[in-house]
Design a protein around this motif. Structure first.
Motif: not given
Ligand SMILES: N=c1c2ncn([C@@H]3O[C@H](COP(=O)(O)OP(=O)(O)OP(=O)(O)O)[C@@H](O)[C@H]3O)c2ncn1[C@@H]1O[C@H](COP(=O)(O)O)[C@@H](O)[C@H]1O
Length: 110
Positions: A19, A22-23, A25-27, A31, A34
């Motif tokens: 991950r 990864a985005d 918004a979908s993980s 998140k 980040s």
């Protein structure tokens, strides 16, 4: 016969480490990553406290559930800090066979 299934922690690590980048918004993992190391560390502290609360309440099912949350967030913290599970496993293996009592007695007196 030994099971060919990967250990649950290794299986989870395959997902968590995948991950990175990864985005968000979908993980959930992406998140959290980040948000940085401090946020990941804070979550580990919160989840550990929840394990303690469940244990103090005598709720074994709660200890199971919160332990799963704790282990997941600990793996996210490893990913955030660049630690590989194998490093932790190696440290556990290094300690194997040394009683905590003997280890404490051998510490330099401060
Ligand atoms: N094991 C978990 C797992 N345990 C807990 N959580 C999530 O962690 C979040 C923590 O919830 P909290 O209530 O503690 O946090 P919060 O109050 O919503 O947020 P804060 O503002 O306190 O940070 C919830 O959204 C849970 O769903 C998990 N999310 C993911 N996994 C594993 O990670 C995999 C990858 O997930 P994604 O990265 O989302 O694809 C999944 O398939 C699972 O195997």
């Amino acid at each position: 016969m030994a099971s060919m299934q990967p250990h649950a922690l290794d299986q989870l690590w395959a997902t968590v480490s995948s991950r990175k980048g990864a985005d968000p918004a979908s993980s959930w993992t992406a998140k959290l990553l980040s948000k940085g190391v401090n946020k990941c560390a804070q979550k580990v502290g919160e989840e550990a406290t929840e394990v303690v609360i469940e244990a103090a309440s005598g709720n074994a099912a709660g200890v199971v559930s919160e332990s799963a949350d704790l282990l997941y967030h600990l793996e996210v913290l490893w990913a955030a800090t660049g630690v590989e599970p194998e490093q932790v496993y190696a440290e556990l293996r290094r300690r194997e066979g040394t009683s905590g009592i003997a280890e404490k007695a051998a510490r330099p007196k401060g």
